[in-house]
Write a protein that holds these residues in place. Structure first.
Motif, mmCIF file in Angstrom:
data_model
loop_
_atom_site.group_PDB
_atom_site.id
_atom_site.type_symbol
_atom_site.label_atom_id
_atom_site.label_comp_id
_atom_site.label_asym_id
_atom_site.label_seq_id
_atom_site.Cartn_x
_atom_site.Cartn_y
_atom_site.Cartn_z
ATOM 1 N N GLY A 169 27.413 93.263 18.399
ATOM 2 C CA GLY A 169 27.842 93.992 18.441
ATOM 3 C C GLY A 169 29.520 92.508 18.384
ATOM 4 N N THR A 170 30.428 92.352 17.516
ATOM 5 C CA THR A 170 31.021 92.006 17.596
ATOM 6 C C THR A 170 32.710 93.121 17.366
ATOM 7 N N PRO A 171 33.490 91.813 17.360
ATOM 8 C CA PRO A 171 34.654 92.127 16.779
ATOM 9 C C PRO A 171 35.092 92.578 15.174
ATOM 10 N N ASN A 172 33.855 92.244 14.070
ATOM 11 C CA ASN A 172 33.858 92.297 12.757
ATOM 12 C C ASN A 172 33.209 92.376 12.377
ATOM 13 N N GLY A 173 32.615 93.712 13.485
ATOM 14 C CA GLY A 173 31.294 94.230 12.558
ATOM 15 C C GLY A 173 29.949 94.379 13.538
ATOM 16 N N LEU A 174 28.767 94.607 12.683
ATOM 17 C CA LEU A 174 27.874 94.891 13.847
ATOM 18 C C LEU A 174 26.529 94.244 12.937
ATOM 19 N N SER A 175 25.753 93.191 13.952
ATOM 20 C CA SER A 175 24.641 91.902 13.237
ATOM 21 C C SER A 175 23.430 93.178 13.596
ATOM 22 N N ARG A 176 22.488 92.465 12.920
ATOM 23 C CA ARG A 176 20.721 92.862 13.197
ATOM 24 C C ARG A 176 20.265 91.221 13.200
ATOM 25 N N PHE A 177 19.728 90.218 13.749
ATOM 26 C CA PHE A 177 19.288 89.258 13.848
ATOM 27 C C PHE A 177 17.219 89.492 13.720
ATOM 28 N N ASP A 178 16.755 88.480 13.140
ATOM 29 C CA ASP A 178 15.386 88.494 13.178
ATOM 30 C C ASP A 178 14.372 87.952 13.997
ATOM 31 N N GLY A 179 15.764 86.486 14.010
ATOM 32 C CA GLY A 179 15.467 85.207 15.197
ATOM 33 C C GLY A 179 15.555 83.860 13.464
ATOM 34 N N ARG A 180 15.678 84.716 12.636
ATOM 35 C CA ARG A 180 16.126 83.172 11.536
ATOM 36 C C ARG A 180 17.714 83.512 10.295
ATOM 37 N N GLN A 181 17.128 84.926 10.678
ATOM 38 C CA GLN A 181 18.819 85.247 9.801
ATOM 39 C C GLN A 181 19.324 86.342 10.091
ATOM 40 N N PHE A 182 20.662 86.636 9.935
ATOM 41 C CA PHE A 182 21.609 87.628 10.498
ATOM 42 C C PHE A 182 21.860 88.659 9.096
ATOM 43 N N VAL A 183 21.992 90.390 9.364
ATOM 44 C CA VAL A 183 22.087 91.391 8.632
ATOM 45 C C VAL A 183 23.359 92.009 8.954
ATOM 46 N N ASN A 184 24.400 91.475 8.162
ATOM 47 C CA ASN A 184 25.392 92.545 9.346
ATOM 48 C C ASN A 184 26.221 93.750 8.246
ATOM 49 N N PHE A 185 26.743 94.532 9.136
ATOM 50 C CA PHE A 185 27.281 95.913 8.697
ATOM 51 C C PHE A 185 29.098 95.911 9.128
ATOM 52 N N ASP A 186 29.341 96.347 7.644
ATOM 53 C CA ASP A 186 30.840 96.781 8.414
ATOM 54 C C ASP A 186 31.384 98.076 7.923
ATOM 55 N N LEU A 187 32.209 98.395 7.667
ATOM 56 C CA LEU A 187 33.407 98.726 7.513
ATOM 57 C C LEU A 187 32.510 100.321 6.316
ATOM 58 N N ALA A 188 31.875 99.073 5.050
ATOM 59 C CA ALA A 188 31.375 99.714 3.532
ATOM 60 C C ALA A 188 29.859 100.263 4.141
ATOM 61 N N ASP A 189 29.688 99.932 5.199
ATOM 62 C CA ASP A 189 28.107 100.745 5.604
ATOM 63 C C ASP A 189 28.878 101.415 6.173
ATOM 64 N N GLY A 190 29.928 102.417 6.738
ATOM 65 C CA GLY A 190 29.897 103.917 7.066
ATOM 66 C C GLY A 190 30.741 103.792 8.357
ATOM 67 N N LEU A 191 30.962 102.210 8.873
ATOM 68 C CA LEU A 191 31.171 102.516 10.701
ATOM 69 C C LEU A 191 32.500 102.287 10.852
ATOM 70 N N PRO A 192 32.637 103.561 11.638
ATOM 71 C CA PRO A 192 34.183 103.753 11.198
ATOM 72 C C PRO A 192 35.578 102.955 12.233
ATOM 73 N N SER A 193 34.633 101.406 12.994
ATOM 74 C CA SER A 193 35.460 100.966 13.510
ATOM 75 C C SER A 193 35.282 99.005 13.301
ATOM 76 N N MET A 194 35.529 98.460 13.117
ATOM 77 C CA MET A 194 35.092 97.118 12.732
ATOM 78 C C MET A 194 34.888 96.635 14.839
ATOM 79 N N ARG A 195 34.927 96.912 15.717
ATOM 80 C CA ARG A 195 35.205 96.292 16.646
ATOM 81 C C ARG A 195 34.081 97.691 17.394
#
Length: 951
Positions: free
Chosen positions: A31-57
Motif C-alpha cells: 500500500g502506498t499514497p499513490n495506489g496499491l501494488s501487487r508484487f510476485d518477486g519480479r514485477q509490480f502490478v499497480n492499481f489506481d482510481l481507474a481500477d475502481g479504488l475510491p482513494s489512492m491512499r
C-alpha cells in the motif's frame, strides 16, 4: 544481513510505502499514497482510481477465509473482484475516518476498525456497531481475538471480553492519544506497545517486556518466527534494532536506517523480512557472514586471503600484506601490516612445517613462516613462466610444484626448475592445476592433454580416459577422497579414482542442474561437507539431499550478495571449517553452522482464462467463482467455444530472475511439456469433453512446484449427445428394419401375385382348354351324324376361346405397371362395355369423376375392381333383360364408390342365390377392405354397389 530496496525504478508507483501484506497465493501487496501494488518477486502490478479504488491512499489489505480481498483506503473500504474494486457504502451519512485494519472474527463477520468506531459488513453495507459500552464512536486501533475472548485497543483503553461476553478493563491511560499504540498477537500471546515500551498481557495485566526505548515518535515492532523482536522509531535517524532469538530484551544486531520514516515491518511465509519505508520497499535477508574487508577503491590490487594454522589470516589487500586476527575484547578484526605488495594472490600452498608459499599477480614468490614474509622471487629468474595458476607441496618428496604459463616447475627454497617426467624426457606443456591428494598422490591438469598423476618414479600416468583435448580449470579433492574437476564451460564432474588410476564418474553438475554458470573459478568444502563453488555468475552451494544426490543452491542470489567481479573471487576454508570468500574489493567470512539451506520451490497461480481469445463473464458458465480473482470453478463451455487460452504466473522471492514453466492438459497430454519461460498457452479446437490443465514452475536451482490446476468441460453439441446418437441409431435401425420388412412384404406380395396369376391362369385357361378338348371330341363324333349339334359345339369352342383370350388379356393388363392409374381402369371398363353391353342394344351411361382419374392403384386393386365390374356387367347383360345400364365411379366422402345399376326385371331379396360369381365378388371386395351390396326389387332392376377406401 543483506538488503534490497525496491523503488519506482523497479515498478512501484511511488517510493513511499504505508503497508505490506502477503496473500494466501504468495503475492505481496504494497500500500502506498499513490495506489496499491501487487508484487510476485519480479514485477509490480499497480492499481489506481481507474481500477475502481475510491482513494489512492492505501491503509491496508486483508484476505478473509472465503478468499475475499478487502482494501482500506482514506475514502472507505472496498473489495477486489477480478481486476476491479467494488466500494460498499456506509449505513449512515458521513465519513468513516482513518481505517486502522480490517479483520475477520471467529464467527465469520468482517469488521473494519477505524477512528470513528468499528463497522461490520452486512448485506453489502458497512454498519457501525457498539462493542464496549459507550465507545461506539470512539477511535479504535486494533482488535485481537483468542479462543478465550476479545482484546480491543481504543488508544487510551485496552479492554477484554471473555467467552461469556463479560468485559474487563485491562489498562487505561489518557495522558496522550494514543498512549497504547498497537497490540499484536504472537504464539497465543498478546503484546502492547506504548511510546517507549513493549508490554505483554498476562492475567489481564500489562507486564513489561522491554522499557525505556530510546527514540522519537512512535515505533513499529515485529516479533518474527525466530522469536526476535524488531523495532524502529518512525522519526529521526534511529536504526532497525533486532534482539537475540528468544531474548527480546537483549540486543542482537543493529541495521542502520538510511530509508527515512518507517511505517511497518512484516515477515512473509518464506521468513523474508520486509520494511515499509519512506524511500521504498526494503527486503532484509539474513546472511550469516562477517564483512572483514571492504575497499571502495577498486582501481588497484584486490583482496586475497590465506587461512593460517593459528586461526589468523594472511591477507593481501590491494597493495600490502597484513596479518589479520580477531580481537575478542573489541569484538572486531584487527590488522597488522607486514609489507608492501600489489595483489591479488594467484595461488598458494602449505609447505613443510606449516609454512605458506604464495605467488602474487605481480609474479612474486613469498614464503610466510612464523609471522614473517620473505621474498623468494629470485627462484623464478630462470623460468620462462609469465603467470602462475596453481601450486602444491609434495609431502612425500618434500618439494614444491608451480603451474606456469610455459610449463610445470618443481623445486624448494634452494632452487626451482622445469619438471621433466621420467617417461617422456621433455618438459610439460602449460599446466593449469596441481593438487596433492590426501593419500599423497600428486594430481595434475595439463592444458589440452587431460588429467594425470605423478608416481613415485616421476612418471606421468593418465587417469581420465576421456580427458584428452580437455582444459580442466580446477582440481579439488573432498574429504571422501572424491575428485572434482571443472571442465571449461561444462560445469563440474565428480570422480572416484581407484588405486590403478582408473576413474569412475559419480556425478556431473552444470547449469541444467541449477549452477548459475558452467565456468568455475573456485571450489572448496566447508565443515558440513557442503561444496562451495564460485561460477562466472555467482556463488553456489552444493548439498546432499536424502537421496544422496547433490542439490544446488544459488546462494549469492538468495542473500542478494552484491559482488559482480566473480572472475577475481576465491574460496578458502579456515581452521574451523568456515568459508572465506575474497573478491577484488571484499573479504567475507561465512559462519557455516548458521547457514541452513532448504529448497523452496516457487508458487504458481493461474491468473486468467480466455475463451476464443477474449475475456468473458464467467458467471454465465459456472455456478461459483473462486477467490478475489473471480476464477471459474468447473465451467462448462459450448462446443463452439473450444479455444482456451490460459495465463499463469510464478511467485518467487528467491531473487532468481528466470522462472520456467511446464504444463499438461489431461487427458490430452500424459507427459509434461518441455520447460520454457512462456507464461501462457492456448489450446485450439478442443474436442468436447472434460479437461484438467496443470501447470508447474521452477527457478534455476529449485525443484518443481506443486501444480496449479484448472478443470473445465466443453459440452458436446446435441448431435453428439448420447441420446441423439441413440435416437439416430434407433432411427437407422428402424429404417433398415422397415426397408427390410417392406422388401420382404413386396416379395411376399409378388409371390402371392405370382401364385394368384398362376391360379387364375390355371383356373381360366386350364378349365377352358379342358372344356374345348371335350367339345372338340364330341363335335368330331357328331360331325358326320349331327351337323347341327356339331355346329353348336364348335360355336361353344369359339366362345370359350374368346373368353379365355379375354381373361388372359385382363391378367396381362392388370400386371402392367403403366396401367396403375384410375384413368386406365376406366378405359378398360369402357372397352369391356363396348364388347358386351352395346352389342345387346343396352343403353349405357358411364360417369367417372375427374378427381379420381389421377389416383394410383396397385395391381391387385386394379384386378379386383375390374373383375367385380365385369362380373356385375356380365350378370346384367345376361339375366336382367334391361334396356339401360348406369355406371357411377367416383368419391364418397373419403372412399371410392363403384355402382353398376340396370333397369331390368330385378328379384326379391329372398330369391338371391349366392353363386360362385357373387361369392367371388364379395371376396374381392374384402381384399379391397371394402363392402359389396346387392340392391334389387322385382321390376325395379338391380344395383351392385362397391365401396372401398382410397388407400
Amino acid at each position: 544481513m543483506t538488503t534490497r530496496l525496491y523503488t519506482v525504478n523497479d515498478g512501484l508507483p511511488v517510493s513511499t510505502i504505508y503497508h505490506i501484506r502477503q496473500d494466501k497465493f504468495g503475492y505481496l501487496w504494497v500500500g502506498t499514497p499513490n495506489g496499491l501494488s501487487r508484487f510476485d518477486g519480479r514485477q509490480f502490478v499497480n492499481f489506481d482510481l481507474a481500477d475502481g479504488l475510491p482513494s489512492m491512499r492505501i491503509g491496508g489489505v486483508f484476505q478473509d477465509s472465503h478468499d475475499r480481498f478487502w482494501v482500506s483506503t482514506r475514502n472507505g473500504m472496498c473489495q477486489l473482484l477480478g481486476n476491479r474494486f467494488k466500494v460498499y457504502p456506509l449505513s449512515h451519512s458521513g465519513e468513516v475516518g482513518y481505517i486502522m485494519e480490517i479483520i475477520e472474527t471467529s464467527f465469520g463477520k468482517i469488521w473494519a476498525v477505524t477512528t470513528t468506531g468499528v463497522y461490520q459488513f452486512e448485506d453489502s453495507v458497512w454498519k457501525r456497531i457498539e462493542l464496549y459500552f459507550g465507545f461506539e464512536k470512539r477511535p479504535c486501533r486494533q482488535i485481537v481475538e483468542f479462543d478465550s475472548g476479545l482484546y480491543i485497543n481504543y488508544g487510551s483503553h485496552i479492554v477484554y471480553r471473555n467467552a461469556k461476553k463479560e468485559w474487563r478493563l485491562i489498562a487505561e491511560n489518557e495522558s496522550g492519544y494514543p498512549y497504547y499504540n498497537a497490540i499484536s498477537k504472537y504464539n497465543e500471546r498478546i503484546f502492547v506497545s506504548t511510546r517507549n515500551a513493549i508490554y505483554r498481557i498476562e492475567d489481564e495485566q500489562l507486564k513489561p517486556v522491554i522499557e525505556n526505548l530510546k527514540g522519537e515518535g512512535y515505533f513499529t515492532f515485529l516479533i518474527d518466527s525466530k522469536e526476535r523482536l524488531w523495532h524502529i522509531f518512525q522519526e529521526g535517524n534511529s536504526s532497525i534494532n533486532v534482539s537475540l532469538s528468544g531474548k527480546m530484551d537483549r540486543e542482537g544486531m543493529v541495521i542502520p536506517n538510511k530509508y527515512g520514516i518507517i511505517s511497518g515491518i512484516y515477515e512473509d511465509v518464506q521468513e523474508n523480512i520486509w520494511v515499509a519505508t519512506q524511500e521504498g520497499l526494503l527486503k532484509i535477508l539474513e546472511s550469516p557472514f562477517n564483512n572483514i574487508v571492504e575497499r571502495k577503491d577498486r582501481s588497484v590490487g584486490g583482496v586475497g586471503a590465506i587461512s593460517l594454522p593459528d586461526s589468523n589470516l594472511l591477507l593481501l589487500i590491494q597493495d600490502a600484506f597484513y596479518l589479520c586476527y580477531f580481537d575478542k575484547r573489541k569484538k572486531d578484526y584487527q590488522f597488522k601490516f607486514l609489507l608492501k605488495e600489489l595483489g591479488p594472490i594467484d595461488c598458494f600452498t602449505k609447505g613443510e612445517q606449516e609454512d605458506i608459499w604464495l605467488v602474487t599477480r605481480s609474479k612474486k614468490l613469498f614464503r610466510y613462516k612464523k609471522g614473517q614474509l620473505k621474498d623468494f622471487t629470485y627462484l623464478f629468474l630462470n623460468s620462462k613462466s609469465e603467470s602462475f595458476y596453481g601450486a602444491s607441496f609434495d609431502k612425500q618428496k618434500q618439494r614444491l610444484f608451480f603451474c606456469g604459463d610455459s610449463t610445470l616447475l618443481v623445486g624448494n627454497d634452494k632452487g626451482i626448475r622445469p619438471f621433466i617426467p621420467a617417461n617422456t624426457g621433455n618438459p610439460l606443456p602449460p599446466c593449469r592445476q596441481i593438487m596433492t591428494r590426501i593419500n599423497g598422490q600428486m594430481l595434475l591438469s595439463v592444458n589440452g592433454h587431460g588429467v594425470f598423476y605423478i608416481d613415485r618414479n616421476d612418471k606421468l600416468i593418465p587417469v581420465l580416459k576421456d580427458s584428452a583435448n580437455k582444459f580442466y580449470l580446477m582440481l579439488f579433492e573432498d574429504r571422501d577422497e572424491n575428485i572434482w574437476v571443472a571442465d571449461e564451460g561444462f560445469g563440474l564432474r565428480q570422480f572416484r579414482l581407484g588405486n590403478d588410476g582408473n576413474a569412475k564418474m559419480i556425478a556431473t553438475i552444470s547449469e541444467k542442474d541449477g549452477l548459475q554458470d558452467n565456468t568455475i573459478y573456485s571450489i572448496t568444502t566447508d565443515a558440513l561437507n557442503r561444496m562451495w563453488v564460485v561460477t562466472g555468475a555467482g556463488l553456489d552451494i552444493l548439498q546432499k539431499n536424502n537421496k544422496n544426490t547433490w542439490e544446488v543452491f544459488n546462494y549469492s542470489k538468495n542473500i542478494n550478495l552484491d559482488i559482480t567481479d566473480w572472475l577475481f573471487s576465491k574460496l578458502t576454508k579456515d581452521t574451523n571449517g568456515d568459508i572465506l570468500l575474497s573478491s577484488w574489493h571484499r573479504l567475507l567470512k561465512f559462519d557455516v553452522q548458521n547457514i541452513f539451506l532448504k529448497k523452496e520451490a516457487p508458487r504458481v497461480i493461474i491468473e486468467n482464462v480466455q475463451l476464443n481469445l477474449r475475456d468473458i463473464d464467467w458467471r454465465n458458465y459456472t455456478d461459483s467463482l473462486y477467490s478475489y480473482q473471480q476464477f471459474p470453478v468447473h465451467p462448462k463451455m459450448r462446443y463452439a467455444e473450444n479455444t482456451v487460452s490460459l495465463y499463469y504466473n510464478g511467485i518467487s522471492f528467491s531473487s532468481s530472475p528466470r522462472l520456467e514453466y511446464s504444463y499438461q492438459l489431461l487427458p490430452f497430454d500424459t507427459l509434461w511439456s518441455q520447460p520454457n519461460t512462456n507464461a501462457s498457452v492456448s489450446f485450439v479446437n478442443l474436442l468436447p469433453g472434460t479437461y484438467t490443465f496443470k501447470v508447474r514452475v521452477k527457478d534455476q536451482a529449485s525443484e518443481w512446484s506443486e501444480p496449479a490446476m484448472f478443470t473445465f468441460a466443453i459440452i458436446s453439441p446435441f448431435w453428439m449427445s448420447w441420446w441423439f446418437i441413440s435416437l439416430c441409431i434407433i432411427a437407422v435401425a428402424s429404417i433398415i428394419y422397415i426397408s427390410y420388412k417392406y422388401r420382404i412384404n413386396n416379395l411376399r406380395r409378388l409371390m402371392t401375385m405370382r401364385a394368384k396369376i398362376s391360379q387364375d391362369l390355371h383356373d381360366e385357361i386350364g378349365s377352358t382348354l379342358t372344356s374345348i378338348n371335350i367339345l372338340s371330341k364330341v363335335s368330331q363324333n357328331n360331325l358326320e351324324n349331327d351337323r347341327s349339334k356339331a355346329s353348336d359345339l364348335l360355336q361353344k369352342i369359339t366362345d370359350q376361346s374368346a373368353n379365355m383370350q379375354q381373361s388372359m388379356s385382363d391378367i396381362v393388363w392388370s400386371i402392367r405397371p403403366d396401367n396403375d392409374k384410375m384413368e386406365n381402369l376406366v378405359i378398360r371398363m369402357r372397352e369391356y362395355l363396348g364388347r358386351t353391353a352395346e352389342p345387346k342394344d343396352l343403353q349405357v351411361e358411364f360417369y367417372a369423376e375427374d378427381r379420381i382419374l389421377t389416383q394410383y392403384l396397385s395391381m391387385s386393386h386394379r384386378q379386383h375392381i375390374l373383375l367385380i365390374f365385369k362380373e356385375a356387367v356380365n350378370n346384367a347383360v345376361k339375366y336382367s333383360s334391361a334396356k339401360k345400364l348406369s355406371i357411377f365411379f367416383g368419391r364418397l366422402n373419403n372412399n371410392i364408390k363403384l355402382s353398376i345399376k340396370d333397369n331390368g326385371v330385378g328379384f326379391k331379396k329372398g330369391q338371391l342365390s349366392y353363386s360362385s360369381g357373387l361369392k367371388n365378388m364379395h371376396t374381392r371386395a374384402k381384399e379391397l377392405s371394402g363392402t359389396l351390396q346387392v340392391i334389387s326389387e322385382t321390376g325395379e332392376g338391380t344395383e351392385i354397389e362397391l365401396i372401398f377406401p382410397t388407400t
